[in-house]
Design an enzyme around this catalytic site. Structure first.
Site, PDB file in Angstrom:
ATOM      1  NE  ARG A   1      -3.209   0.426  -0.714  1.00 31.59           N
ATOM      2  CZ  ARG A   1      -3.659   0.478  -1.958  1.00 31.59           C
ATOM      3  NH1 ARG A   1      -3.482   1.575  -2.690  1.00 31.59           N
ATOM      4  NH2 ARG A   1      -4.226  -0.570  -2.500  1.00 31.59           N
TER       5      ARG A   1
ATOM      6  CE  LYS B   1      -0.536  28.039  -3.230  1.00 29.61           C
ATOM      7  NZ  LYS B   1      -1.321  28.793  -4.246  1.00 29.61           N
TER       8      LYS B   1
ATOM      9  CE  LYS C   1       3.593  34.132  -1.749  1.00 37.41           C
ATOM     10  NZ  LYS C   1       2.873  32.843  -1.938  1.00 37.41           N
TER      11      LYS C   1
ATOM     12  CD  GLU D   1       3.131  37.904  -3.652  1.00 39.87           C
ATOM     13  OE1 GLU D   1       3.084  36.657  -3.672  1.00 39.87           O
ATOM     14  OE2 GLU D   1       2.361  38.605  -2.965  1.00 39.87           O
TER      15      GLU D   1
ATOM     16  CG  ASP E   1       1.070  36.684  -6.896  1.00 42.35           C
ATOM     17  OD1 ASP E   1       1.061  35.536  -7.358  1.00 42.35           O
ATOM     18  OD2 ASP E   1       0.310  37.060  -5.987  1.00 42.35           O
TER      19      ASP E   1
END
Length: 285
Positions: A102, A137, A169, A202, A224
């Site tokens: 698995r 992410k 950012k 950013e 961005d």
């Protein structure tokens, strides 16, 4: 990105924790009905199409579970596969094969999906100078495998975590009191703590691009959520002073247009957070 030594360490941590999670005190289904002396063989069968990834990781998992297991690789990481292909064969203790099954399948199915999507994006960038990047992410505790899959699919890795690159950012900039102050204090901090880290900043609009360019020491500007025309203008303003990266609103329909704006990199969280696992199975034979 992290060093090769740390990369391997992260992989071993991933494997040990995944086996701990899945096996716990024992695979009682196998222990209850299969003698510990039983030996068998199984094959990794593809029931989908795309780019296979995780073959090397699967061998590491088998090695961790039982060093006596033997694997014959028929298709290597990064190869295109179709329904019916056999990627590898494994033989040895039947209990050990089932114990690893698995974790091997879960890992390879997700890695293959990521490699496949990354490959699709790289094909869309052919003929441009832009390269595709992943992001943070990722699935908690599975990041090292997901970023490995991006590389297998032909992409490049962005920073691995919060500690191997500085990325200022919007929230950092607002909390710090503005772009110029955020960059200045960051450079001071890195110097005081003897840290050799690249700085990415950013920008939310062209005015912020102009302000960033007033400071030295910025490795890359993250353009961005800009439209195409403003992205082209930003690239012209930046010139060769630092690298450029587009992010936000990146998908199959927009990625090439952003690349044609002249950016060096395009980052997309979709590579790792918006994929469907490739259908694979491990079958005894």
């Amino acid at each position: 990105m992290i060093s090769e030594v740390q990369f391997q360490t992260e992989l071993q941590l991933l494997i040990s924790n995944a086996i701990r999670e899945d096996v716990g005190p024992g695979d009682y289904s196998s222990l209850a009905c299969i003698p510990d002396t039983a030996h068998g063989q199984a094959k990794l069968l593809v029931k989908d199409q795309g780019i296979i990834a995780g073959v090397t990781l699967a061998k590491m998992i088998f090695e961790y579970v039982d060093p006596m297991l033997r694997v014959k690789t028929l298709i290597e990481d990064g190869a295109a596969v179709k329904y019916g292909d056999v990627v590898f064969e494994v033989w040895g203790s039947s209990q050990s094969i089932l114990k690893a099954e698995r974790v091997v399948l879960n890992s390879m199915q997700r890695m293959s999906a990521i490699a496949t999507k990354t490959h699709q994006y790289t094909q869309l960038l052919e003929g441009t100078d832009a390269k595709i990047l992943d992001t943070r992410k990722t699935t908690p505790n599975f990041r090292v495998a997901e970023k490995w899959a991006v590389k297998i699919g032909g992409g490049e890795n962005h920073r691995f975590a919060l500690y191997d690159m500085v990325m200022l950012k919007d929230n950092h900039i607002d909390f710090a009191g503005g772009i110029t102050r955020a960059i200045a204090t960051t450079k001071e901090y890195l110097k005081e703590n003897n840290l050799d880290l690249k700085i990415i900043v950013e920008a939310r609009n062209l005015d912020e691009i102009r302000e960033i360019l007033l400071s030295d020491g910025v490795h890359r500007i993250l353009i961005d959520n800009f439209n195409y025309e403003d992205t082209k203008t930003a690239v012209e303003l930046i010139g060769t002073k630092c690298q450029t990266e587009s992010s936000g609103n990146i998908n199959e329909k927009t990625i090439r247009e952003y690349a044609l704006c002249g950016v060096n990199y395009i980052s997309s969280g979709a590579l790792t957070h918006s994929v469907y696992n490739m259908d694979l199975s491990l079958k005894a034979f």
